[in-house]
Design a protein around this motif. Structure first.
Motif, mmCIF file in Angstrom:
data_model
loop_
_atom_site.group_PDB
_atom_site.id
_atom_site.type_symbol
_atom_site.label_atom_id
_atom_site.label_comp_id
_atom_site.label_asym_id
_atom_site.label_seq_id
_atom_site.Cartn_x
_atom_site.Cartn_y
_atom_site.Cartn_z
ATOM 1 N N SER A 1 0.705 -1.249 -0.068
ATOM 2 C CA SER A 1 0.089 0.214 -0.066
ATOM 3 C C SER A 1 0.761 1.292 -0.217
ATOM 4 C CB SER A 1 -0.749 0.124 1.098
ATOM 5 O OG SER A 1 -1.856 1.043 1.013
ATOM 6 N N ALA A 2 0.306 2.364 0.050
ATOM 7 C CA ALA A 2 0.943 3.742 -0.024
ATOM 8 C C ALA A 2 1.709 3.834 1.086
ATOM 9 C CB ALA A 2 -0.178 4.544 -0.124
ATOM 10 N N TRP A 3 2.998 4.841 0.979
ATOM 11 C CA TRP A 3 3.814 4.850 2.094
ATOM 12 C C TRP A 3 4.449 6.619 1.961
ATOM 13 C CZ3 TRP A 3 4.345 2.232 6.096
ATOM 14 C CH2 TRP A 3 5.543 2.410 7.099
ATOM 15 N N LEU A 4 5.244 6.712 2.916
ATOM 16 C CA LEU A 4 5.833 8.192 2.873
ATOM 17 C C LEU A 4 6.455 8.518 1.468
ATOM 18 C CD1 LEU A 4 6.870 8.372 6.536
ATOM 19 C CD2 LEU A 4 4.410 8.897 5.810
ATOM 20 N N ARG A 5 6.275 9.865 1.334
ATOM 21 C CA ARG A 5 7.134 10.634 0.230
ATOM 22 C C ARG A 5 6.601 9.822 -1.086
ATOM 23 N NH1 ARG A 5 10.189 10.729 4.639
ATOM 24 N NH2 ARG A 5 11.121 8.742 4.194
ATOM 25 N N GLY A 6 5.471 9.474 -1.267
ATOM 26 C CA GLY A 6 4.677 8.956 -2.560
ATOM 27 C C GLY A 6 5.219 7.649 -2.493
ATOM 28 N N LYS A 7 5.815 7.117 -1.875
ATOM 29 C CA LYS A 7 6.374 5.468 -2.200
ATOM 30 C C LYS A 7 5.187 4.611 -1.767
ATOM 31 C CE LYS A 7 11.042 6.860 -1.876
ATOM 32 N NZ LYS A 7 12.385 6.909 -0.984
ATOM 33 N N TYR A 8 5.497 3.391 -1.625
ATOM 34 C CA TYR A 8 4.931 2.160 -1.377
ATOM 35 C C TYR A 8 5.671 1.233 -0.294
ATOM 36 C CZ TYR A 8 2.334 3.825 -5.357
ATOM 37 O OH TYR A 8 1.595 4.737 -6.212
ATOM 38 N N ASN A 9 4.838 0.652 0.239
ATOM 39 C CA ASN A 9 5.600 -0.521 1.321
ATOM 40 C C ASN A 9 4.752 -1.529 1.365
ATOM 41 O OD1 ASN A 9 7.692 -1.145 2.988
ATOM 42 N ND2 ASN A 9 7.450 0.772 4.504
ATOM 43 N N GLU A 10 5.158 -2.772 1.871
ATOM 44 C CA GLU A 10 4.666 -4.034 1.917
ATOM 45 C C GLU A 10 4.701 -4.325 3.489
ATOM 46 O OE1 GLU A 10 6.137 -8.086 1.547
ATOM 47 O OE2 GLU A 10 5.177 -7.728 -0.440
ATOM 48 N N MET A 11 3.418 -4.398 4.126
ATOM 49 C CA MET A 11 3.353 -4.569 5.791
ATOM 50 C C MET A 11 2.521 -5.797 5.738
ATOM 51 S SD MET A 11 2.895 -0.787 7.123
ATOM 52 C CE MET A 11 3.550 -1.049 8.762
ATOM 53 N N SER A 12 2.819 -6.173 7.011
ATOM 54 C CA SER A 12 1.883 -7.327 7.660
ATOM 55 C C SER A 12 1.346 -7.001 9.069
ATOM 56 C CB SER A 12 2.735 -8.773 7.603
ATOM 57 O OG SER A 12 3.107 -8.985 6.545
ATOM 58 N N GLY A 13 -0.056 -7.535 9.233
ATOM 59 C CA GLY A 13 -0.603 -7.297 10.557
ATOM 60 C C GLY A 13 -2.058 -7.313 10.335
ATOM 61 N N THR A 14 -2.684 -7.331 11.851
ATOM 62 C CA THR A 14 -4.099 -7.111 11.732
ATOM 63 C C THR A 14 -4.645 -5.638 11.276
ATOM 64 O OG1 THR A 14 -3.982 -7.028 14.162
ATOM 65 C CG2 THR A 14 -4.501 -9.213 13.160
ATOM 66 N N SER A 15 -3.636 -4.982 11.495
ATOM 67 C CA SER A 15 -3.877 -3.427 11.032
ATOM 68 C C SER A 15 -4.567 -3.472 9.553
ATOM 69 C CB SER A 15 -2.779 -2.582 11.041
ATOM 70 O OG SER A 15 -2.539 -2.048 12.254
ATOM 71 N N MET A 16 -3.875 -4.213 8.718
ATOM 72 C CA MET A 16 -3.845 -4.080 7.272
ATOM 73 C C MET A 16 -5.054 -4.981 6.840
ATOM 74 S SD MET A 16 -0.845 -4.033 8.041
ATOM 75 C CE MET A 16 -0.706 -2.258 8.161
ATOM 76 N N ALA A 17 -5.570 -6.045 7.679
ATOM 77 C CA ALA A 17 -6.873 -6.655 7.617
ATOM 78 C C ALA A 17 -8.042 -5.577 7.720
ATOM 79 C CB ALA A 17 -6.940 -7.840 8.568
ATOM 80 N N THR A 18 -7.714 -4.931 8.830
ATOM 81 C CA THR A 18 -8.879 -4.161 9.346
ATOM 82 C C THR A 18 -9.115 -2.902 8.165
ATOM 83 O OG1 THR A 18 -8.275 -4.225 11.725
ATOM 84 C CG2 THR A 18 -9.380 -2.290 11.114
ATOM 85 N N SER A 19 -8.096 -2.327 7.532
ATOM 86 C CA SER A 19 -8.381 -1.421 6.471
ATOM 87 C C SER A 19 -9.254 -1.936 5.272
ATOM 88 C CB SER A 19 -7.074 -0.734 5.999
ATOM 89 O OG SER A 19 -6.206 -1.777 5.660
ATOM 90 N N HIS A 20 -9.011 -3.296 5.008
ATOM 91 C CA HIS A 20 -9.857 -4.074 3.906
ATOM 92 C C HIS A 20 -11.445 -3.875 4.570
ATOM 93 C CE1 HIS A 20 -6.025 -5.593 2.781
ATOM 94 N NE2 HIS A 20 -6.733 -5.866 1.419
ATOM 95 N N VAL A 21 -11.642 -4.138 5.646
ATOM 96 C CA VAL A 21 -12.973 -4.482 6.167
ATOM 97 C C VAL A 21 -13.682 -2.844 6.147
ATOM 98 C CG1 VAL A 21 -14.191 -4.992 8.190
ATOM 99 C CG2 VAL A 21 -12.625 -6.495 7.526
ATOM 100 N N CYS A 22 -12.967 -1.805 6.649
ATOM 101 C CA CYS A 22 -13.318 -0.345 6.408
ATOM 102 C C CYS A 22 -13.901 0.088 5.086
ATOM 103 C CB CYS A 22 -12.154 0.378 6.964
ATOM 104 S SG CYS A 22 -12.509 0.923 8.651
ATOM 105 N N GLY A 23 -12.763 -0.453 4.120
ATOM 106 C CA GLY A 23 -13.112 -0.167 2.765
ATOM 107 C C GLY A 23 -14.537 -0.793 2.432
ATOM 108 N N ALA A 24 -14.509 -1.942 2.552
ATOM 109 C CA ALA A 24 -15.755 -2.763 2.325
ATOM 110 C C ALA A 24 -17.164 -2.161 2.949
ATOM 111 C CB ALA A 24 -15.612 -4.326 2.545
ATOM 112 N N ILE A 25 -16.853 -1.837 4.194
ATOM 113 C CA ILE A 25 -18.207 -1.199 4.348
ATOM 114 C C ILE A 25 -18.603 0.165 3.944
ATOM 115 C CG2 ILE A 25 -19.173 -0.061 6.689
ATOM 116 C CD1 ILE A 25 -17.230 -2.197 8.486
ATOM 117 N N ALA A 26 -17.428 0.815 3.418
ATOM 118 C CA ALA A 26 -17.644 2.124 2.682
ATOM 119 C C ALA A 26 -18.409 1.823 1.332
ATOM 120 C CB ALA A 26 -16.430 2.712 2.241
#
Length: 379
Positions: A305-330
């Motif tokens: 996903s997006a990262w600082l200074r216009g870059k991208y980064n790969e991350m793992s965590g339940t944080s990342m799962a939560t953002s998928h659910v928020c998007g789906a609710i939107a």
């Protein structure tokens, strides 16, 4: 309660330059005591140094301040509740910078079948409050998706991200730059970054509560809470209940300890939607907390996903799962506005895809946007 005596005691106690002073949250049991205190708060402030400020937290009828010891407040027990203003951390584990961008649609967005819903809904104008480390306002994939938000650590500044976590969360929810960059779950949702977390990814409970209050007052539809702590906080629970009663949906990450029978707070509160993480194989990610407290699982392993200074980064965590659910609710709310938090939680839970290799009861599975859309169309 003798509120005058309470104010005098507070002034005297805070005036002591005791190194053992810790941040505390004090909640007033009675509205009359709280109102009286607010009337006299300017007097209290005038007698203190700038470092000893008292912060008002209306949503819980309380204040946050530094105090040396709880014993000094014991004689007011029954009229005020006191708890330590604990530190709370964002829920992300491993990360690595991504040089080659996974152009277009990241795997997690595809896995929950969000693109299949875009002909019907893109989350248009659904307001998502992201209580996190802020956001990179200059990121090309986020420019169309951001409102001003608020910086609770420095109210005179925009909520600029000095960590990266908040920008990553915002990208998964609503990035909208498919030609050059990535696209999020709900590309036309509107994100309000609420900066409560510092550059280390930690915040005080009182800042989280002020963030929830801001989200209610500014009529957010959904709040993303990709953070957690092991201990319960009655003050935080009070704020969560207030949001729930105001019709705001709170989505919270379960934690990254790989535990089988527990999840972190605030995900553990019944008024939130508790999210665990899966990988590309639709299995529960090894780091994810799991078990009966989880409401739904979503992609959370090696998420680009997006990262600082216009870059991208790969991350793992339940944080990342939560953002998928928020998007789906939107997506769901743009398609059918007015659904309550209770209704949305029920729709998500009955629309899940079964997990692979799991002995968990079939009622807990992975997020599926198309099943959600079909379930809501049947109601």
């Amino acid at each position: 309660m003798d509120t005058t005596a309470f104010i005098r005691m507070l002034q005297d106690t805070m005036a002591c330059t005791d190194k053992s002073a810790v941040k505390r949250i004090i909640r007033f049991q009675h509205v009359s005591d709280y109102r009286y205190f607010l009337q006299h708060m300017p007097t209290v402030h005038s007698s203190l140094s700038p470092q000893q400020n008292i912060r008002n937290i209306p949503i819980i009828r309380g204040i946050a301040c530094r105090l040396p010891a709880e014993e000094t407040l014991e004689r007011f027990a029954g009229r005020v509740w006191i708890e330590k203003d604990c530190k709370i951390s964002v829920h992300a584990s491993t990360q690595k910078s991504a040089t080659a961008v996974e152009k277009g649609i990241p795997w997690g967005v595809n896995q929950i079948k969000a693109p299949l819903a875009w002909g019907t809904t893109t989350g248009h104008k659904v307001k998502v409050g992201v209580i996190d480390t802020g956001v990179d306002f200059s990121h090309p994939d986020l420019r169309q998706s951001l409102s001003r938000g608020i910086n609770l650590l420095n109210r005179s500044m925009l909520p600029h991200d000095d960590n990266g976590h908040g920008t990553h969360i915002a990208g998964t929810i609503a990035a909208a730059n498919q030609l050059q960059g990535m696209i999020g779950v709900a590309p036309r949702a509107l994100i309000s970054p609420v900066k409560a977390f510092d550059h280390n990814g930690s915040a005080f409970v009182s800042d989280i509560i002020l963030g929830i209050e801001w989200c209610i007052r500014n009529r957010m539809n959904v709040i993303n809470m990709s953070f957690g702590m092991k201990t319960k906080s009655k003050a935080l629970l009070g704020a969560v209940i207030n949001a729930h009663n105001a019709g705001v949906i709170i989505v919270a990450s379960s934690g990254n300890d790989g535990k089988r029978r527990t999840v972190d707070y605030p995900a553990r509160y019944p008024q939130t939607i508790a999210v665990g993480a899966t990988n590309k194989l639709r299995r529960v990610a090894p780091f994810s907390n799991r078990g009966s407290y989880i409401d739904v699982y979503a992609p959370g392993d090696k998420i680009l996903s997006a990262w600082l200074r216009g870059k991208y980064n790969e991350m793992s965590g339940t944080s990342m799962a939560t953002s998928h659910v928020c998007g789906a609710i939107a997506l769901l709310l743009a398609h059918k506005p007015g659904l309550t938090p209770t209704e949305i939680k029920a729709i998500i839970k009955r629309s899940v895809q079964p997990l692979r290799g799991s002995k968990a009861r079939r009622t807990i599975g992975e997020l599926d946007v198309m099943r959600m859309m079909q379930a809501v169309d049947k109601t």
